[in-house]
Design a protein around this motif. Sequence first.
Motif, short mmCIF file in Angstrom:
data_model
loop_
_atom_site.label_atom_id
_atom_site.label_comp_id
_atom_site.label_asym_id
_atom_site.label_seq_id
_atom_site.Cartn_x
_atom_site.Cartn_y
_atom_site.Cartn_z
N ASN A 160 90.20 -28.26 -46.46
CA ASN A 160 88.81 -28.17 -46.05
C ASN A 160 87.89 -28.28 -47.25
OD1 ASN A 160 87.10 -27.94 -43.96
ND2 ASN A 160 87.76 -25.91 -43.33
N THR A 179 82.87 -35.29 -48.75
CA THR A 179 81.78 -35.56 -47.84
C THR A 179 80.44 -35.41 -48.54
OG1 THR A 179 83.15 -34.75 -46.05
CG2 THR A 179 80.79 -34.93 -45.61
N TRP A 220 77.70 -25.29 -47.27
CA TRP A 220 78.81 -26.08 -47.81
C TRP A 220 78.85 -26.04 -49.33
CZ3 TRP A 220 79.65 -31.29 -44.82
CH2 TRP A 220 79.95 -30.98 -43.49
N SER A 249 89.36 -22.07 -36.08
CA SER A 249 88.01 -22.23 -36.61
C SER A 249 88.02 -23.13 -37.83
CB SER A 249 87.43 -20.86 -37.00
OG SER A 249 87.34 -20.04 -35.88
N VAL A 250 89.02 -22.95 -38.68
CA VAL A 250 89.12 -23.80 -39.86
C VAL A 250 89.29 -25.26 -39.43
CG1 VAL A 250 90.56 -24.35 -41.84
CG2 VAL A 250 89.94 -21.98 -41.38
N SER A 251 90.15 -25.47 -38.44
CA SER A 251 90.34 -26.83 -37.94
C SER A 251 89.04 -27.39 -37.39
CB SER A 251 91.39 -26.84 -36.83
OG SER A 251 92.68 -26.78 -37.35
N ASN A 252 88.34 -26.57 -36.64
CA ASN A 252 87.07 -27.00 -36.08
C ASN A 252 86.08 -27.41 -37.16
OD1 ASN A 252 86.92 -27.07 -33.30
ND2 ASN A 252 86.92 -24.85 -33.16
N ARG A 253 86.02 -26.58 -38.20
CA ARG A 253 85.09 -26.85 -39.29
C ARG A 253 85.45 -28.14 -39.99
NH1 ARG A 253 81.76 -22.88 -42.45
NH2 ARG A 253 80.77 -22.02 -40.60
N MET A 254 86.76 -28.32 -40.21
CA MET A 254 87.22 -29.54 -40.86
C MET A 254 86.79 -30.74 -40.02
SD MET A 254 90.20 -30.34 -43.14
CE MET A 254 91.43 -29.23 -42.52
N ASN A 255 86.99 -30.61 -38.73
CA ASN A 255 86.58 -31.64 -37.81
C ASN A 255 85.09 -31.97 -37.99
OD1 ASN A 255 87.34 -33.38 -35.87
ND2 ASN A 255 87.92 -31.83 -34.38
N GLN A 256 84.29 -30.93 -38.09
CA GLN A 256 82.84 -31.08 -38.26
C GLN A 256 82.53 -31.85 -39.54
OE1 GLN A 256 82.26 -29.63 -35.47
NE2 GLN A 256 80.27 -30.62 -35.45
N VAL A 257 83.20 -31.43 -40.61
CA VAL A 257 82.99 -32.09 -41.91
C VAL A 257 83.36 -33.56 -41.81
CG1 VAL A 257 83.80 -32.15 -44.29
CG2 VAL A 257 83.35 -29.96 -43.19
N MET A 258 84.50 -33.82 -41.20
CA MET A 258 84.97 -35.19 -41.06
C MET A 258 83.98 -36.04 -40.29
SD MET A 258 87.69 -35.48 -42.67
CE MET A 258 87.80 -37.16 -42.10
N LYS A 259 83.41 -35.44 -39.27
CA LYS A 259 82.44 -36.20 -38.47
C LYS A 259 81.24 -36.61 -39.30
CE LYS A 259 83.29 -34.50 -33.83
NZ LYS A 259 82.78 -33.51 -32.86
N VAL A 260 80.71 -35.67 -40.07
CA VAL A 260 79.56 -35.97 -40.92
C VAL A 260 79.91 -37.14 -41.85
CG1 VAL A 260 78.14 -35.09 -42.79
CG2 VAL A 260 78.59 -33.66 -40.80
N LEU A 261 81.07 -37.03 -42.49
CA LEU A 261 81.48 -38.07 -43.42
C LEU A 261 81.57 -39.42 -42.71
CD1 LEU A 261 82.60 -38.94 -46.13
CD2 LEU A 261 84.86 -38.24 -45.37
N THR A 262 82.19 -39.40 -41.54
CA THR A 262 82.39 -40.65 -40.82
C THR A 262 81.06 -41.26 -40.39
OG1 THR A 262 84.49 -39.80 -40.08
CG2 THR A 262 83.62 -41.68 -38.88
N TRP A 312 79.14 -37.12 -30.82
CA TRP A 312 79.39 -36.67 -32.19
C TRP A 312 78.14 -36.11 -32.85
CZ3 TRP A 312 83.09 -40.38 -35.26
CH2 TRP A 312 84.31 -40.43 -34.58
N MET A 342 90.34 -35.09 -34.34
CA MET A 342 90.23 -35.34 -35.77
C MET A 342 90.87 -36.67 -36.10
SD MET A 342 90.04 -33.01 -38.79
CE MET A 342 91.05 -31.65 -38.28
N LEU A 368 86.69 -43.82 -39.20
CA LEU A 368 86.30 -43.88 -40.60
C LEU A 368 87.13 -44.92 -41.35
CD1 LEU A 368 84.76 -42.75 -42.99
CD2 LEU A 368 86.50 -40.99 -43.22
#
Lengths: 355, 355, 355, 355, 355
Positions: free
Chosen positions: A292, A299, A354, B286-299, B354, C291, C298
Amino acid sequence: MVEKVKKRSQKTGLPPGTLVHIGTEKVGKSRIRILDYDEQGVREKNDALLNECVPFRDTDSVTWIDIEGLQDIKLLDSLGSCYGLHPLILEDILNTDQRPKSDDMESYIYIVLKMLDVDPASLEIISEQVSIVFGRNYVISLQEGREGDLFEPLRERIRSGRGRIRKMGPDYLAYSLLDTIIDHYFLILEKFAERIESLEEHLVNDPKPEILHEIHRMKREMIFLRKSAWPLRELIYGLEKSDSDLIRPATKIFLRDIYDHAVHIIDSIETYREMLSSMLDIYLSSVSNRMNQVMKVLTIIATIFMPLTFLAGVYGMNFKYMPEIGWRWGYPLVLLIMFGVAGVMIYLFKKKNWL
Amino acid sequence: MVEKVKKRSQKTGLPPGTLVHIGTEKVGKSRIRILDYDEQGVREKNDALLNECVPFRDTDSVTWIDIEGLQDIKLLDSLGSCYGLHPLILEDILNTDQRPKSDDMESYIYIVLKMLDVDPASLEIISEQVSIVFGRNYVISLQEGREGDLFEPLRERIRSGRGRIRKMGPDYLAYSLLDTIIDHYFLILEKFAERIESLEEHLVNDPKPEILHEIHRMKREMIFLRKSAWPLRELIYGLEKSDSDLIRPATKIFLRDIYDHAVHIIDSIETYREMLSSMLDIYLSSVSNRMNQVMKVLTIIATIFMPLTFLAGVYGMNFKYMPEIGWRWGYPLVLLIMFGVAGVMIYLFKKKNWL
Amino acid sequence: MVEKVKKRSQKTGLPPGTLVHIGTEKVGKSRIRILDYDEQGVREKNDALLNECVPFRDTDSVTWIDIEGLQDIKLLDSLGSCYGLHPLILEDILNTDQRPKSDDMESYIYIVLKMLDVDPASLEIISEQVSIVFGRNYVISLQEGREGDLFEPLRERIRSGRGRIRKMGPDYLAYSLLDTIIDHYFLILEKFAERIESLEEHLVNDPKPEILHEIHRMKREMIFLRKSAWPLRELIYGLEKSDSDLIRPATKIFLRDIYDHAVHIIDSIETYREMLSSMLDIYLSSVSNRMNQVMKVLTIIATIFMPLTFLAGVYGMNFKYMPEIGWRWGYPLVLLIMFGVAGVMIYLFKKKNWL
Amino acid sequence: MVEKVKKRSQKTGLPPGTLVHIGTEKVGKSRIRILDYDEQGVREKNDALLNECVPFRDTDSVTWIDIEGLQDIKLLDSLGSCYGLHPLILEDILNTDQRPKSDDMESYIYIVLKMLDVDPASLEIISEQVSIVFGRNYVISLQEGREGDLFEPLRERIRSGRGRIRKMGPDYLAYSLLDTIIDHYFLILEKFAERIESLEEHLVNDPKPEILHEIHRMKREMIFLRKSAWPLRELIYGLEKSDSDLIRPATKIFLRDIYDHAVHIIDSIETYREMLSSMLDIYLSSVSNRMNQVMKVLTIIATIFMPLTFLAGVYGMNFKYMPEIGWRWGYPLVLLIMFGVAGVMIYLFKKKNWL
Amino acid sequence: MVEKVKKRSQKTGLPPGTLVHIGTEKVGKSRIRILDYDEQGVREKNDALLNECVPFRDTDSVTWIDIEGLQDIKLLDSLGSCYGLHPLILEDILNTDQRPKSDDMESYIYIVLKMLDVDPASLEIISEQVSIVFGRNYVISLQEGREGDLFEPLRERIRSGRGRIRKMGPDYLAYSLLDTIIDHYFLILEKFAERIESLEEHLVNDPKPEILHEIHRMKREMIFLRKSAWPLRELIYGLEKSDSDLIRPATKIFLRDIYDHAVHIIDSIETYREMLSSMLDIYLSSVSNRMNQVMKVLTIIATIFMPLTFLAGVYGMNFKYMPEIGWRWGYPLVLLIMFGVAGVMIYLFKKKNWL
């Protein structure tokens, strides 16, 4: 520590009670040690021959015959006929892949269990199967034949006459052997406790992949340890509750004591297993957390520099008619916008926690 | 809170019943407190010597000998011979790594369990082993010797004659000691409940890595607590169902009461363990969810700006013959296309939920 | 729903049997309701005083004394001496953090369990401890004192003489109270079933983080429910198998019926627990899947545009001697190459099933 | 290895005791082998007809009728009436999807279990159901009819008169069949041990997706093995504790021996299951670790080159008024700054332990 | 398949034994079918009225009254008084959310269980509760009233006099009903085996998100199936061990047979549950593996093209004094460097086993 059942398959098809040595083959001869004692004195013979046991068979003193190395099948065969052991018992003695158990055969009691030690060099668990047969006036202990054993202090105690051992019968000697072996399980557990503690420190401070393999290794050793220790409870309980008159009431109090030890060992093993599971969970979570963290850095960098690079790209286009290009303050203005975009991004990241 | 089996290995090889103190070594002397009482009155001696106990041995009044600190092996040895304790019991008293249990030795009953307290500073669980031996007219309690104990209110009750304690026998005193110790387990559980509640709030609002380590710490303490509490059930059940005449029927009703407490404690521990497991699951999710969130922003950023940057790059090429370059409306057109592409992308993300 | 053991610690150190109210303190008085009935008729008194119970004590009719609110310790004390209740029973009544159980005290039977209801506003489970004491001709029910109770239909049945209740003894009344309480557990489970069903739909269609917290909340409620329901089995089994003559054989058939109910409830709780676990697994997998989807987008974007941007970058270099720059068809050729690269990439993704 | 219950559904609706062959249909005839022996001699007939069994029925010698192939329902029917077998037993024999069990039918004992072997080519487990019926002077063994069986060495032993088998009764022969079958379970476990060991090496050195599928395959085989082995314990226990006079006391010692074997097998299966679980955990963790590694590389590259590319982009803009462009040392300065930025980044990564 | 406890709450507050139909309400009338038989003949009436049963009540022939549809409470009420059924039994019959169980009521035995079938269209499990009451000379079966039942082949068997059913008593008929129902559980399990097998193939070849939902659906059906099947073991065991003289010894052998079936079903369910868990693990691991693959592609692309793009960017800068720009071989040199960088990167990836 994968328990090797390997050679057992050599036996399939042979009639039950056929004596075949199952286990790592040893070269050299089986070694016999005789220790005969009563309250008055001790008679000891190292590297004895089997027929030297015979005179002791019909005396009232306690005779402890300790055999190291099971490769000499003839020896065991004649031992069996001398002491009237059932062929299946002899077969069990030779098969070094036995589940710990005790069998009451009326004229004698048979016990088999694992003697564990820690290799001082590799810190691995060394396992050796020990069979104990005891009757009215004798105890026979049979070891696989690994160099050295745990019984030296016990022999010393018999020689010196310390404690009550010289006053008690073969049941007490058998108990003492069990006690010695089981006490060593605590030693193994102590080593585990130390390794777990050191592992936990690393887990918090620096979760490396090596920790994973160390946890795996310890888990496997735990599984092995548990397989060796779990049946002990039943084994000792069987002895304590036995109505055989080979076990005197005075000895039963001592058996109850090692029963408590066995339960304690099993409890501790379960505790360590749970701690290892918990540590694995934590390790995995730490890895997720780190990932993470890495993702966030990526990111942030991408989110800040991609728009800026795009902007720079726009004003790097070669169109003839681009009014901004000619402006006096175009360049500083664009730089300003760039700083602005970066600032806004950083502000958003700060807000999202972040950074 | 890793239970330290450490010093136990010092004992391997010694004859059973040898008195060796196993546990953290304490300096200073063992302290003896004598409290002798019957319905009429109370006689109390602090910092007594062992031979001061002797006169009370043959009276009918109840004598409570409380010993703090187990380092003085000679003292225990003479206590043992004075009250006729079995060597194995003395060995168990000295070994502070005992599994809680009760042993009925006919002329006396031996109980060993863990007395838990919470360190007010570090909020860590403090564990001290307590052995209780009671016979016809005496109770001996032996503590490891940590500063202070939980029994002061009980002493006060005896002195003041409040409640029924002065009218009852040593079995009731032993029960009262058990009751006091077990009541403190509830206190530990209360602290846990508070920590879990506060942790859950953080879990929902702000899942930080520190929560992970806190969950791990609590899990470990739970494992330890469980190891201490689980055998209590069996221990008290054994006392309640005992046919020893040292435990009077009137006391058995009280034992049944603390039996219920022990079951309740074990239930609660299991409940907390499950809640901790559930919390760990939620944390990981929750950690997975957050990672997902971060990935979305990046994408999203990458998907919008990469095509645009490419387009800008195309018109940044220096080819001589690029007709668009010379167009009057080339630049605004390209900008328009860029906005269009960005718009389409954003629209797609909105549709995919998204954004 | 974290069970609060909080106030229990106030009691540590007090003699056993000391009456201290443990639980959320209520203001106002305890309320007594008396309902005395036999086959002929019913006598009812609301807001009665305790001494109004006394005349009913020695009649043959069944007297149901219902007390709401446990804050009035004196009242309980005199109730205890009136009906000869053991101090430990009174202590258990006052401690609202009891594990459900039944105690056979020879002249009366004591039952304690949790009465559950659902708060219509917040949909949270409301828990209230109910103690039931019944003897030869009386039943005493004691509630914590939450507004309202579940027993109104039962009272109505007694008043109207519907069913067999007026013909049966206090054991049947006690059974009816148990039946009423246990029937409400089914109601709670129905609400759960509904929530699980609605959650599952969302899980499939739109796995949001809120679902995670809802699952967590339900898991916690399940843990609580289980803790309340699990001991019911043992409780009712104990009553059914009791050899006390306070429970008539005719009533035992009814007890067997609610025993089946209790087992059914426990089964259902286990079923829901498993379903929640399964749902959490599915949720986590869905998050992983999503994810994965995000990552693919991406990667596709980056893999297509990075080579193109690089190519554009190459022809944006300002070298003096770049032959392609001057070519007549350089620009269209490069564009063609770019389309080609993009096409090949898309073809590869299609083949890899990423699009 | 998914156990096929398939053809069982053909039977629904038929009256119980209807003989329908359930299992993979075989072509060809059932094969009967008769081996009749006593201490004096052996009479053997291969490919016998059923009526050849009849003369042996009433002699005192032990008759072993071995039937391979269950497709000939008429044969079984007449066998059943010849030896007085209950229709349900015949039905169980024909249904090759039986749970291992033993049934004491007074005049005979029925045993059904799985005979396992390893296919030498595919290394898959081959399972064949074996039914054993033994009475006062006969043993009937019924196999599904797979090519070859495990009993050849046993037949050889009977022919040659080695061991005690010729001196014992049909119960000992039945025991020998069980012993032969159960010994082969150890062989299966040995193969497993080898595969697990080789898998573990790969796990540490090179965690490929194939390992995952291999673990899955082994897990499935373990589940199957466990389903076959678990009921053996109960089966043999039932025989050993049976009060039928068909099982002589001398044979019971041997049954106790294979009881220990069965327990050992079950222990080993549980051990391997745990090891496979542990290996799956480790595999998953390794994959996470690798992903983490990949992410770090990506992040490092992006974090170093994105700012640099941006900087290059800035000075690639075509603004007329950009003073730096004209500077004599502008270009080297920018390169210097670029190196500086890259250096700082690398330094930060080093500090964060990413490199 | 979420078991609906819904309507149960309508009953809270009503006196025990009140008849309220709980379950999906059906319209139309309950249908009664009477089948009366002895060894000599069969008398059959479809769509009978209840008072047509009365004449059969006191004959010695076996009367099977089959009632489909429970909505007609009056009918059940008069049935109850005709056959002397306890109000609680009638209540249990009407409540279609019962846990499978058997109750020995002395003059009759009550059995309730779930009859399962597979909907041919949706492949979903259809569950219908069946109550069986049998006494000295009658069997009453009560179904919820779903269209069709599983008993037609049984009726045919009675009519035609095939098998032993006409010669046996009502206990054998009750057994036959149980046998028919339980045999259908195997059919359900066969369908499961097929679905699991087809799922496993997809799992290996193409792990799509749909598989996840299919696994979830199957898990839920398994949970439901288990809840229905688990109590069967206890139910049949209770019948087999019952000392009621309503169950003849000849029937008990048959009951032991379906006891084995029930154990087999439970074993299989546990096996499938484990296989589903294992499949979920594998699915999750596959998803992780795929993500890893995707990440590698992204990283490889980014790692190759980012440095190159940067390099191109450097020579796209517009500085006046950039000596390389003017070099004759500058452009080819840079291209060479670019190829070199790409080559080194690819070599590194090969070495790291990423390609």
